[in-house]
Design a protein around this motif. Structure first.
Motif, PDB file in Angstrom:
ATOM      1  N   VAL A  12      53.696  31.790  32.127  1.00  0.00           N
ATOM      2  CA  VAL A  12      53.398  31.304  33.481  1.00  0.00           C
ATOM      3  C   VAL A  12      53.014  32.472  34.388  1.00  0.00           C
ATOM      4  N   ILE A  13      53.784  33.552  34.286  1.00  0.00           N
ATOM      5  CA  ILE A  13      53.484  34.723  35.120  1.00  0.00           C
ATOM      6  C   ILE A  13      52.111  35.284  34.775  1.00  0.00           C
ATOM      7  N   SER A  14      51.778  35.314  33.473  1.00  0.00           N
ATOM      8  CA  SER A  14      50.470  35.856  33.082  1.00  0.00           C
ATOM      9  C   SER A  14      49.339  34.994  33.643  1.00  0.00           C
ATOM     10  N   GLY A  15      49.537  33.665  33.687  1.00  0.00           N
ATOM     11  CA  GLY A  15      48.518  32.799  34.274  1.00  0.00           C
ATOM     12  C   GLY A  15      48.350  33.047  35.768  1.00  0.00           C
ATOM     13  N   LEU A  16      49.463  33.219  36.474  1.00  0.00           N
ATOM     14  CA  LEU A  16      49.414  33.467  37.920  1.00  0.00           C
ATOM     15  C   LEU A  16      48.765  34.812  38.231  1.00  0.00           C
ATOM     16  N   THR A  17      49.173  35.844  37.500  1.00  0.00           N
ATOM     17  CA  THR A  17      48.658  37.187  37.804  1.00  0.00           C
ATOM     18  C   THR A  17      47.187  37.333  37.421  1.00  0.00           C
ATOM     19  N   PHE A  18      46.785  36.637  36.333  1.00  0.00           N
ATOM     20  CA  PHE A  18      45.376  36.718  35.945  1.00  0.00           C
ATOM     21  C   PHE A  18      44.491  36.020  36.979  1.00  0.00           C
ATOM     22  N   LEU A  19      44.926  34.873  37.491  1.00  0.00           N
ATOM     23  CA  LEU A  19      44.144  34.176  38.516  1.00  0.00           C
ATOM     24  C   LEU A  19      44.106  34.998  39.804  1.00  0.00           C
ATOM     25  N   THR A  20      45.207  35.653  40.118  1.00  0.00           N
ATOM     26  CA  THR A  20      45.227  36.543  41.287  1.00  0.00           C
ATOM     27  C   THR A  20      44.196  37.655  41.124  1.00  0.00           C
ATOM     28  N   ALA A  21      44.145  38.245  39.933  1.00  0.00           N
ATOM     29  CA  ALA A  21      43.176  39.309  39.665  1.00  0.00           C
ATOM     30  C   ALA A  21      41.750  38.790  39.745  1.00  0.00           C
ATOM     31  N   LEU A  22      41.529  37.570  39.254  1.00  0.00           N
ATOM     32  CA  LEU A  22      40.184  36.995  39.294  1.00  0.00           C
ATOM     33  C   LEU A  22      39.713  36.787  40.729  1.00  0.00           C
ATOM     34  N   PHE A  23      40.628  36.434  41.639  1.00  0.00           N
ATOM     35  CA  PHE A  23      40.258  36.311  43.053  1.00  0.00           C
ATOM     36  C   PHE A  23      39.716  37.641  43.589  1.00  0.00           C
ATOM     37  N   GLN A  24      40.290  38.736  43.118  1.00  0.00           N
ATOM     38  CA  GLN A  24      39.858  40.048  43.596  1.00  0.00           C
ATOM     39  C   GLN A  24      38.544  40.490  42.957  1.00  0.00           C
ATOM     40  N   VAL A  25      38.240  39.922  41.789  1.00  0.00           N
ATOM     41  CA  VAL A  25      37.015  40.306  41.072  1.00  0.00           C
ATOM     42  C   VAL A  25      35.858  39.370  41.393  1.00  0.00           C
ATOM     43  N   ASP A  26      36.105  38.060  41.358  1.00  0.00           N
ATOM     44  CA  ASP A  26      35.061  37.064  41.597  1.00  0.00           C
ATOM     45  C   ASP A  26      35.716  35.859  42.273  1.00  0.00           C
ATOM     46  N   TRP A  27      35.791  35.909  43.606  1.00  0.00           N
ATOM     47  CA  TRP A  27      36.552  34.891  44.324  1.00  0.00           C
ATOM     48  C   TRP A  27      35.926  33.500  44.209  1.00  0.00           C
ATOM     49  N   GLN A  28      34.596  33.435  44.001  1.00  0.00           N
ATOM     50  CA  GLN A  28      33.959  32.119  43.880  1.00  0.00           C
ATOM     51  C   GLN A  28      34.470  31.384  42.641  1.00  0.00           C
ATOM     52  N   ALA A  29      34.503  32.098  41.518  1.00  0.00           N
ATOM     53  CA  ALA A  29      34.988  31.475  40.281  1.00  0.00           C
ATOM     54  C   ALA A  29      36.477  31.164  40.374  1.00  0.00           C
ATOM     55  N   ALA A  30      37.247  32.089  40.952  1.00  0.00           N
ATOM     56  CA  ALA A  30      38.686  31.861  41.103  1.00  0.00           C
ATOM     57  C   ALA A  30      38.946  30.646  41.995  1.00  0.00           C
ATOM     58  N   SER A  31      38.162  30.505  43.064  1.00  0.00           N
ATOM     59  CA  SER A  31      38.326  29.350  43.954  1.00  0.00           C
ATOM     60  C   SER A  31      37.998  28.055  43.230  1.00  0.00           C
ATOM     61  N   ALA A  32      36.968  28.103  42.380  1.00  0.00           N
ATOM     62  CA  ALA A  32      36.595  26.908  41.621  1.00  0.00           C
ATOM     63  C   ALA A  32      37.726  26.471  40.694  1.00  0.00           C
ATOM     64  N   ILE A  33      38.398  27.436  40.077  1.00  0.00           N
ATOM     65  CA  ILE A  33      39.530  27.120  39.190  1.00  0.00           C
ATOM     66  C   ILE A  33      40.718  26.624  40.009  1.00  0.00           C
ATOM     67  N   PHE A  34      40.999  27.278  41.124  1.00  0.00           N
ATOM     68  CA  PHE A  34      42.153  26.956  41.962  1.00  0.00           C
ATOM     69  C   PHE A  34      42.055  25.541  42.534  1.00  0.00           C
ATOM     70  N   THR A  35      40.826  25.093  42.841  1.00  0.00           N
ATOM     71  CA  THR A  35      40.639  23.777  43.473  1.00  0.00           C
ATOM     72  C   THR A  35      40.311  22.672  42.473  1.00  0.00           C
ATOM     73  N   GLN A  36      40.385  22.966  41.176  1.00  0.00           N
ATOM     74  CA  GLN A  36      40.199  21.907  40.176  1.00  0.00           C
ATOM     75  C   GLN A  36      41.292  20.854  40.324  1.00  0.00           C
ATOM     76  N   ASP A  37      41.018  19.648  39.918  1.00  0.00           N
ATOM     77  CA  ASP A  37      42.016  18.570  39.973  1.00  0.00           C
ATOM     78  C   ASP A  37      43.270  18.976  39.205  1.00  0.00           C
ATOM     79  N   GLY A  38      44.373  18.943  39.897  1.00  0.00           N
ATOM     80  CA  GLY A  38      45.657  19.236  39.268  1.00  0.00           C
ATOM     81  C   GLY A  38      45.995  20.707  39.158  1.00  0.00           C
ATOM     82  N   ALA A  39      45.056  21.597  39.495  1.00  0.00           N
ATOM     83  CA  ALA A  39      45.308  23.027  39.320  1.00  0.00           C
ATOM     84  C   ALA A  39      46.385  23.533  40.283  1.00  0.00           C
ATOM     85  N   ILE A  40      46.316  23.095  41.543  1.00  0.00           N
ATOM     86  CA  ILE A  40      47.301  23.573  42.520  1.00  0.00           C
ATOM     87  C   ILE A  40      48.699  23.100  42.134  1.00  0.00           C
ATOM     88  N   GLU A  41      48.799  21.876  41.655  1.00  0.00           N
ATOM     89  CA  GLU A  41      50.104  21.377  41.205  1.00  0.00           C
ATOM     90  C   GLU A  41      50.623  22.222  40.045  1.00  0.00           C
TER      91      GLU A  41
END
Length: 703
Positions: free
Chosen positions: A94-123
């Motif tokens: 779980v931590i690896s998933g959170l930290t990798f998505l955090t890193a992706l926001f810093q590298v390519d925020w458009q793609a990270a935002s697309a993943i973050f706002t997918q159906d069910g992703a925030i939950e």
């Protein structure tokens, strides 16, 4: 996996990323990158992982047709690995998933935002908090992820209120300082972003937090002063970097000596390994310098057009639409007096040593440009410039400038002016301000090489297409100071690519200060550079004649310094017979050279009517300075050189007769008489030689 093995595998991925055909990640490679961002991994591993993810995203963007298609491609490639780990029941996954998505926001925020706002992703993101409610590692990783996500509107509006309440509860607890700091940073970003959303006309407001900025400021400042651990310190510094743009908080922070002392101590005084990876972007060094830059920053100076547009925008604001009028008290905190006082308080607390240390401690371009920006604000106050020089500020600025200047294209073009970004001009402008108010030796030291090295950046700022009038003015003034140090410096300045054309153009500028500074620089270069002297006075062609005509016209403006510089240049140039011949042609054609020279000696002399009966009037109405000694001396030298330098005896006689009709002969006689008591007076000899030449032409002398 051991960190040494992981580093070897990461090196393999980085090597593959250099291949043109590389645009996919094998499953093992993706798993490797995901786990590389775990907090337990050393900095070297995380830095290499950032580079690997950045290279992959960049390659997909290069090979995809449209930006949206590239974003979808990256999200499809990386999203499943993130979502699957967030759904795990193992804490490390779980931590690896959170930290990798955090890193992706810093590298390519458009793609990270697309993943973050997918159906069910925030939950899924918050499932870890429910599964491991007592895990501080999960809480920190989740708070840091939200801190990245709420910095973007698409994610900010998607965050449910209960998750904001979770952040607020974590920011108020005292058991875990690191989680508290990370949650506070997320709330600060959320608050700032929501305010920005509300200010957009027709825009929708994002979710807001109930935590006040004052509470968050107090928390962040306390964490810096306490300095409990590096993680909470980094988050606290990042939070303060956001809050320190508020004038009210600028006053609070700049007045707290204890806080400033602790803040400055975060900058190491020894070089440290640094990279330009996203993780290094908000390091304590970067964040600290950003806070300093915010505290001493002046309000942007708007052009007339920009000020008018801002006025129209204020008039267009509709009350009650989330666009409150600016508080006059808050606005007052941003006036020049308050900004200067904040800068002086920072200097008193030791900020100059901290800024110089930051330049030595890291080679990060972002950090160094921020140091340049901060120093530019500090040297805006002339009282600070001596202290900046004493603390090694000029040397720090030169280091920054050398880092941003591209190398010349070839050794045969030492002054090649390669294009720079607009922000790169700020450290150059700061150095120019120092070079204007201090001698070259004080700024650059006794080594002439350092002085010569400054010519290129000053010249570049002058000719840069985005430089404003102030930057151009200060570049010219700095170059004028350098050109006065030696003929070699003047010659090098004259050879800087594009410089002479730019300066000659600015000599015709309507802005008095720009025109004056340009003329003063030309005066120095003419006196120091043999090549320029020949181009202005040693050649008989239309170009040289045109340049002389401009200088003559500048001798007749209603600005004493400009007249002094232009007449000084002509006093030097008229030593060449070729220049005198060109001036004779101008006198024959326009009948204005001799009258303008005469008015330098005696401003009361009025031009005579020309053959059509019209006076040879100048372009500007002038109220001349009466009897300025500098103008008199230069005028006498110009007249002496002009009359003596004309080789044709008939033309010389005509000039002498014209001088007599103007009353110039009598004016020269008065100058000679007034200075005869002092045999060492510089003007005496030139006046005597001019009168002698005119007497030889048959003119009678009467005082």
């Amino acid at each position: 996996m051991l960190s040494t093995d992981l580093e070897v595998d990461l090196d393999t991925i980085l090597k593959k990323s250099q291949e043109k055909s590389w645009n996919t990640l094998l499953q093992d490679e993706l798993n490797l990158l995901v786990t590389a961002f775990l907090p337990s991994q050393p900095l070297t591993i995380r830095s290499k992982a950032y580079i690997g993810v950045s290279a992959f995203c960049q390659r997909l963007r290069e090979t995809s047709g449209k930006p949206d298609e590239a974003t979808d491609a990256i999200a499809r490639a990386l999203g499943p690995a993130i979502i699957s780990r967030l759904a795990e029941t193992d804490e490390q996954n779980v931590i690896s998933g959170l930290t990798f998505l955090t890193a992706l926001f810093q590298v390519d925020w458009q793609a990270a935002s697309a993943i973050f706002t997918q159906d069910g992703a925030i939950e899924s993101v918050f499932d870890g908090a429910d599964l491991f409610p007592k895990s501080s590692d999960i809480s920190i990783a989740l708070a840091q992820l939200l801190g990245q996500a709420v910095g973007h509107k698409t994610c900010r509006v998607a965050v449910p209120p209960q998750y904001i309440e979770w952040l607020e509860s974590k920011s108020r607890q005292n058991a875990d300082a690191a989680t508290r700091a990370a949650a506070a940073v997320a709330l600060i970003k959320l608050s700032r972003g929501s305010e920005s959303d509300a200010s957009e006309i027709g825009g929708s407001e994002g979710p807001s937090s109930s935590s006040s900025s004052d509470e968050l400021m107090k928390l962040m400042k306390g964490l810096v002063v306490e300095g409990l651990n590096i993680s909470s310190l980094s988050d606290a510094v990042e939070g303060l970097a956001y809050l320190s743009v508020d004038p009210k908080f600028k006053e609070q922070l700049s007045s707290d000596v204890t806080f400033l002392s602790r803040l400055f101590s975060l900058i190491p005084h020894k070089p440290s390994a640094s990279t330009d990876t996203p993780e290094a972007g908000m390091s304590p060094i970067y964040g600290t310098v950003l806070i300093i830059s915010n505290l001493c920053a002046y309000r942007p100076k708007l052009s007339q057009e920009e000020a008018q547009i801002a006025k129209l925008r204020r008039m267009a604001k509709v009350p009650g639409k989330g666009q409150p009028e600016e508080d006059p008290e808050v606005s007052k905190l941003e006036d020049e007096e308050h900004v200067q006082e904040r800068g002086r308080r920072l200097i008193e607390a030791g900020v100059l040593g901290a800024l110089s240390a930051a330049v030595k401690a890291t080679d990060s371009r972002a950090v160094r440009l921020l140091v340049g920006k901060a120093l530019l604000s500090l040297v805006e106050d002339k009282e600070n410039r001596g202290k900046v020089l004493q603390s090694g500020g000029a040397k720090a600025l030169m280091t920054i400038i050398h880092g941003v200047l591209p190398s010349p294209t070839s050794s045969t073009q030492p002054h090649n002016l390669s294009p720079l970004h607009t922000l790169d001009l700020e450290p150059i402008q700061a150095l120019a301000k120092l070079a204007i108010t201090a001698s070259p030796v004080q700024v650059f030291g006794p080594n002439e090489g350092a002085l010569y090295d400054a010519i290129r950046p000053f010249a570049l700022m002058l000719v840069h297409p985005t430089s404003n009038l102030l930057q151009q003015f200060e570049a010219i003034m700095a170059l004028t100071n350098l050109s006065s140090s030696s003929p070699e410096a003047a010659d090098r300045i004259a050879k800087a690519e594009g410089l002479m054309n730019k300066v000659e153009l600015l000599m015709l500028e309507n802005h008095t200060l720009i025109r004056r500074a340009s003329t003063e620089l030309i005066c120095n270069i003419v006196a120091g550079s043999e090549e320029v002297f020949n181009r202005y006075g040693g050649e008989r062609n239309a170009s040289a004649k045109s340049k002389l005509q401009v200088l003559v016209a500048l001798c007749d403006l209603d600005d004493l310094p400009t007249r002094l510089a232009a007449s000084g240049a002509l006093a030097t140039l008229t030593a060449a017979p070729e220049a005198c011949q060109s001036l004779l042609e101008l006198q024959t054609e326009r009948h204005h050279v001799l009258p303008i020279f005469a008015q330098l000696v005696d401003p009361t002399i009025v031009p005579l009517p020309d053959e059509s009966g019209n006076e040879d009037v100048v372009e500007e109405i002038r109220s001349p300075t009466q009897g300025d000694p500098g103008l008199v001396h230069r005028g006498v030298v110009c007249i002496r050189n002009f009359v003596v330098g004309v080789e044709d005896s008939a033309a010389r006689k005509e000039l002498a007769l014209e001088a007599q009709r103007l009353g110039l002969v009598q004016a020269l006689a008065r100058v000679f008489k007034d200075n005869s008591a002092d045999r060492s007076a510089p003007v005496l000899r030139s006046a005597a030689e001019a009168l002698k030449c005119m007497m030889e032409c048959g003119v009678s002398i009467t005082a």
